[in-house]
Motif scaffolding. Structure first.
Motif, PDB file in Angstrom:
ATOM      1  N   SER A   3      46.072  46.368  26.789  1.00  0.00           N
ATOM      2  CA  SER A   3      46.599  47.766  26.026  1.00  0.00           C
ATOM      3  C   SER A   3      46.739  47.201  24.674  1.00  0.00           C
ATOM      4  CB  SER A   3      47.723  48.128  26.744  1.00  0.00           C
ATOM      5  OG  SER A   3      48.313  49.389  26.171  1.00  0.00           O
ATOM      6  N   CYS A   4      48.138  47.661  24.104  1.00  0.00           N
ATOM      7  CA  CYS A   4      48.338  47.221  22.689  1.00  0.00           C
ATOM      8  C   CYS A   4      49.555  46.323  22.655  1.00  0.00           C
ATOM      9  CB  CYS A   4      48.761  48.491  21.890  1.00  0.00           C
ATOM     10  SG  CYS A   4      49.854  49.210  22.399  1.00  0.00           S
ATOM     11  N   TYR A  10      51.284  47.284  14.585  1.00  0.00           N
ATOM     12  CA  TYR A  10      50.451  46.564  15.551  1.00  0.00           C
ATOM     13  C   TYR A  10      50.322  45.084  14.937  1.00  0.00           C
ATOM     14  CZ  TYR A  10      48.796  50.976  17.601  1.00  0.00           C
ATOM     15  OH  TYR A  10      48.608  52.068  18.253  1.00  0.00           O
ATOM     16  N   TYR A  11      50.602  44.155  15.865  1.00  0.00           N
ATOM     17  CA  TYR A  11      50.007  42.878  15.516  1.00  0.00           C
ATOM     18  C   TYR A  11      48.640  42.761  15.671  1.00  0.00           C
ATOM     19  CZ  TYR A  11      55.225  41.621  15.889  1.00  0.00           C
ATOM     20  OH  TYR A  11      56.571  41.424  15.886  1.00  0.00           O
ATOM     21  N   VAL A  12      48.120  42.076  14.794  1.00  0.00           N
ATOM     22  CA  VAL A  12      46.706  41.868  14.758  1.00  0.00           C
ATOM     23  C   VAL A  12      46.538  40.312  14.295  1.00  0.00           C
ATOM     24  CG1 VAL A  12      46.153  44.235  13.873  1.00  0.00           C
ATOM     25  CG2 VAL A  12      46.655  42.367  12.240  1.00  0.00           C
ATOM     26  N   GLY A  13      45.291  39.923  15.161  1.00  0.00           N
ATOM     27  CA  GLY A  13      44.979  38.385  14.793  1.00  0.00           C
ATOM     28  C   GLY A  13      45.522  37.574  15.662  1.00  0.00           C
ATOM     29  N   VAL A  35      43.890  39.581  19.447  1.00  0.00           N
ATOM     30  CA  VAL A  35      44.155  41.242  19.520  1.00  0.00           C
ATOM     31  C   VAL A  35      43.372  41.450  18.231  1.00  0.00           C
ATOM     32  CG1 VAL A  35      46.208  42.777  18.764  1.00  0.00           C
ATOM     33  CG2 VAL A  35      46.528  40.645  20.224  1.00  0.00           C
ATOM     34  N   ASP A  36      42.692  42.736  18.383  1.00  0.00           N
ATOM     35  CA  ASP A  36      41.750  43.065  17.187  1.00  0.00           C
ATOM     36  C   ASP A  36      42.478  43.915  16.214  1.00  0.00           C
ATOM     37  OD1 ASP A  36      42.423  45.780  18.278  1.00  0.00           O
ATOM     38  OD2 ASP A  36      40.390  45.983  19.361  1.00  0.00           O
ATOM     39  N   GLU A  37      41.650  44.582  15.369  1.00  0.00           N
ATOM     40  CA  GLU A  37      42.595  45.074  14.164  1.00  0.00           C
ATOM     41  C   GLU A  37      43.272  46.357  14.242  1.00  0.00           C
ATOM     42  OE1 GLU A  37      38.351  47.339  12.715  1.00  0.00           O
ATOM     43  OE2 GLU A  37      39.424  45.625  11.234  1.00  0.00           O
ATOM     44  N   ALA A  38      42.999  46.684  15.642  1.00  0.00           N
ATOM     45  CA  ALA A  38      43.610  48.110  16.081  1.00  0.00           C
ATOM     46  C   ALA A  38      44.783  47.709  16.737  1.00  0.00           C
ATOM     47  CB  ALA A  38      42.417  48.988  16.831  1.00  0.00           C
ATOM     48  N   GLY A  39      45.169  46.261  17.247  1.00  0.00           N
ATOM     49  CA  GLY A  39      46.331  45.979  17.907  1.00  0.00           C
ATOM     50  C   GLY A  39      45.904  45.973  19.413  1.00  0.00           C
ATOM     51  N   LEU A  40      44.599  46.081  19.783  1.00  0.00           N
ATOM     52  CA  LEU A  40      44.456  46.173  21.225  1.00  0.00           C
ATOM     53  C   LEU A  40      43.801  44.800  21.630  1.00  0.00           C
ATOM     54  CD1 LEU A  40      42.302  49.448  21.287  1.00  0.00           C
ATOM     55  CD2 LEU A  40      44.952  49.244  21.660  1.00  0.00           C
ATOM     56  N   TYR A  41      43.976  44.399  22.962  1.00  0.00           N
ATOM     57  CA  TYR A  41      43.432  43.511  23.465  1.00  0.00           C
ATOM     58  C   TYR A  41      42.918  43.744  24.938  1.00  0.00           C
ATOM     59  CZ  TYR A  41      47.394  43.272  26.864  1.00  0.00           C
ATOM     60  OH  TYR A  41      48.129  43.544  28.061  1.00  0.00           O
ATOM     61  N   SER A  42      41.969  42.720  25.525  1.00  0.00           N
ATOM     62  CA  SER A  42      41.392  43.006  26.535  1.00  0.00           C
ATOM     63  C   SER A  42      41.377  41.477  27.395  1.00  0.00           C
ATOM     64  CB  SER A  42      40.127  43.553  26.558  1.00  0.00           C
ATOM     65  OG  SER A  42      39.598  43.569  27.930  1.00  0.00           O
ATOM     66  N   CYS A  62      48.330  35.833  12.912  1.00  0.00           N
ATOM     67  CA  CYS A  62      48.932  36.918  13.443  1.00  0.00           C
ATOM     68  C   CYS A  62      49.875  37.673  12.756  1.00  0.00           C
ATOM     69  CB  CYS A  62      49.567  36.344  14.869  1.00  0.00           C
ATOM     70  SG  CYS A  62      50.309  37.426  15.774  1.00  0.00           S
ATOM     71  N   VAL A  63      49.757  38.855  12.205  1.00  0.00           N
ATOM     72  CA  VAL A  63      50.874  39.421  11.331  1.00  0.00           C
ATOM     73  C   VAL A  63      51.045  40.730  11.805  1.00  0.00           C
ATOM     74  CG1 VAL A  63      50.012  38.039   9.303  1.00  0.00           C
ATOM     75  CG2 VAL A  63      48.712  40.263   9.687  1.00  0.00           C
ATOM     76  N   ASP A  64      51.985  41.389  11.282  1.00  0.00           N
ATOM     77  CA  ASP A  64      52.504  42.840  11.597  1.00  0.00           C
ATOM     78  C   ASP A  64      51.467  43.658  10.457  1.00  0.00           C
ATOM     79  OD1 ASP A  64      53.838  45.477  11.172  1.00  0.00           O
ATOM     80  OD2 ASP A  64      55.094  44.576  12.659  1.00  0.00           O
ATOM     81  N   GLN A  65      50.914  44.800  11.148  1.00  0.00           N
ATOM     82  CA  GLN A  65      49.913  45.513  10.340  1.00  0.00           C
ATOM     83  C   GLN A  65      50.824  46.326   9.225  1.00  0.00           C
ATOM     84  OE1 GLN A  65      47.708  48.398  12.438  1.00  0.00           O
ATOM     85  NE2 GLN A  65      45.801  47.681  11.393  1.00  0.00           N
ATOM     86  N   PHE A  66      51.961  46.582   9.667  1.00  0.00           N
ATOM     87  CA  PHE A  66      52.825  47.386   8.559  1.00  0.00           C
ATOM     88  C   PHE A  66      53.534  46.529   7.610  1.00  0.00           C
ATOM     89  CE2 PHE A  66      53.116  51.339  11.708  1.00  0.00           C
ATOM     90  CZ  PHE A  66      51.890  51.334  11.675  1.00  0.00           C
ATOM     91  N   THR A  67      54.226  45.653   8.006  1.00  0.00           N
ATOM     92  CA  THR A  67      54.933  44.744   7.093  1.00  0.00           C
ATOM     93  C   THR A  67      54.272  43.476   6.545  1.00  0.00           C
ATOM     94  OG1 THR A  67      55.809  43.115   9.135  1.00  0.00           O
ATOM     95  CG2 THR A  67      56.877  45.126   8.582  1.00  0.00           C
TER      96      THR A  67
END
Length: 488
Positions: A3-4, A10-13, A35-42, A62-67
């Motif tokens: 999911s995300c 979203y956390y990415v990377g 975790v991809d650039e959309a905040g999703l993982y599988s 690994c960073v927060d996409q907004f902050t």
């Protein structure tokens, strides 16, 4: 399954793995990924009949996409062994995981969190709902989940900063270096466990985390985390309750700022305001709390700058570095440009009138097109019939001329051109005044001059104009074709 993962955004990377044995390490055979650039993982692992947890590890990119801030502490989320739903990793799922570590069931953990943060029962699943996206989409109940996660994140940021200050106050330096190495792994877990313990106690007592109790709750969390750290490292820290009280006051001010932001007019403004509060909690406020716990910042100075209305000013001056990502996600979630309100829907009466006028206009256009098309068709047809009639007349005229020529040849022989009469030895002159010639020419009403051997010409003959009677068969065909082309 997957999911995300989200904090403010979203956390990415980040590295994510399935922890089957609960040792918080990605062992051999435990699936992992990014975790991809959309905040999703599988992750390729079965959900049913599984008791493990999904773990999100900080570090690397690994960073927060907004902050655009690095992830500060490890997050976990329990799997669902019965429904097999996708697992969303967040601050709330991490808090629920900590409660499960204390022998609390999945359902009891959800009840404790919902009760403590006064979240209305909207039917949303805490473990699988993407509260960030659903909040921006305007889904009922999602904003309360997102706000609760932001409040947990802010309190945890203050707690982590407080523990870092305690480690910095340790003496001698060798112990400080040892503890700093260990604290980078355990500080988030210690704070989360302490907060989970406080929330369970409050739920049992029927209390909630509101404006009156948030300071007390955070202070109890800080002192509990300090006690666990001292026990774990066998070190006694000199920082007392006064510093914990001041840090809790700052956390309470952050909590107020988050609630105020959540009540903003639009989902985008709400999420942006909460992101600003979290950036302030993880940067300016966290640095001040660390200095306070380490003893390098006085209580008076700290309270003057980082509590109450002073902290509200700090939050307002904070910028959201990932504004572009936030706006793009909000636009995607809403499905429209948020800055341009949609036009009001037309009234039913106006819509019916427009529909009727459109139908009538369409019928008129079809009628006009049919009439004009039919007129052009018959006009063209009449033109073609006229051309064919003219062609028939020409053919009959030529045929008549040929018949007359053949009749003339039978009666008086072939015509001889005048310019060859005196040069051809075999030519026998024929007088135009002879009775036989006159008889042949009389029906035509045209006689040549006496002694002339010029061929007979039809009435209306003009020099330079071809006459069918003076031409051979091939020449007549060419003349026929040219005359017909002129008519067309």
């Amino acid at each position: 399954f997957g999911s995300c993962v989200y904090g403010s955004g979203y956390y990415v990377g980040c590295t994510v793995f399935y922890d089957a044995d609960g040792d918080l390490a990605a062992d051999a055979g435990e699936p992992s990924g990014l975790v991809d650039e959309a905040g999703l993982y599988s992750l390729a692992t079965p959900l049913r009949n599984s008791t493990g947890k999904v773990v999100l590890v900080p570090g690397g990119f690994c960073v927060d996409q907004f902050t655009l801030r690095p992830m500060q502490y490890r997050l976990r989320a329990p799997t669902d062994p019965t429904l097999g739903l996708p697992v969303t990793v967040s601050a709330l799922s991490n808090l629920a995981s900590a409660m499960q570590d204390r022998n609390v069931s999945r359902e009891e953990a959800v009840v404790a969190i919902i009760s403590a943060y006064s979240i209305a029962n909207s039917g949303l699943n805490l473990y699988s709902t993407n509260a960030l996206f659903e909040t921006l989409s305007g889904t009922a109940g999602a904003s309360a989940l997102y706000l609760a996660g932001s409040r947990v994140d802010a309190s945890t940021a203050v707690g982590i900063a407080f523990l870092k200050g305690l480690v910095q106050s340790a003496s001698p330096p060798s112990s400080r270096r040892l503890l700093q190495t260990a604290i980078t792994v355990d500080e988030g877990s210690l704070v989360t466990e302490a907060l989970a313990s406080q929330l369970q106690a409050m739920t049992s007592a029927g209390q909630t985390v509101d404006s009156a109790t948030v300071g007390v709750t955070v202070k109890a969390m800080l002192l509990s985390a300090k006690a666990k750290l001292q026990q774990q490292q066998n070190v006694t820290y000199g920082t007392g309750e006064d510093q914990a009280t001041a840090a809790a006051e700052s956390a309470a001010a952050l909590d107020v700022a988050l609630k105020t932001a959540a009540e903003a007019g639009t989902p985008l403004e709400s999420v942006r305001g909460q992101a600003k509060s979290l950036v302030a909690a993880q940067t300016t406020v966290a640095a001040a709390v660390t200095k306070l716990a380490a003893g390098s910042l006085s209580l008076a100075d700290f309270r003057a700058a980082y509590t109450g209305t002073a902290l509200a000013g700090v939050v307002n001056e904070t910028l959201v570095a990932g504004e572009a990502a936030l706006t793009a996600l909000a636009t995607k979630a809403a499905g429209v440009q948020l800055l341009a309100p949609p036009p009001p829907p037309p009234s039913k009466k106006g819509s019916s009138l427009v529909l009727i006028l459109g139908i009538v206009g369409g019928i008129l256009v079809l009628c006009c097109a049919g009439a004009c098309g039919g007129r052009l068709f018959w006009k063209k047809r009449r033109s073609n019939i006229g051309i064919l009639n003219t062609y028939d007349k020409v053919q009959k005229s030529i045929q008549k001329s040929e018949e007359e020529d053949e009749e003339q040849v039978k009666e008086q022989g072939p015509l001889i051109p005048a310019d060859t009469a005196n040069t051809a030895d075999t030519a026998k002159p024929v007088s135009a005044s002879s009775p036989k010639t006159k008889k042949a020419l009389a029906p035509q009403g045209v006689f040549g001059a006496p002694g002339s051997l010029e061929p007979l010409r039809s009435p209306g003959f003009q020099p330079g104009r071809l006459d069918a009677r003076t031409l051979g068969k091939k020449e007549r065909e060419e003349a026929e074709r040219a005359e017909f082309e002129n008519i067309l």
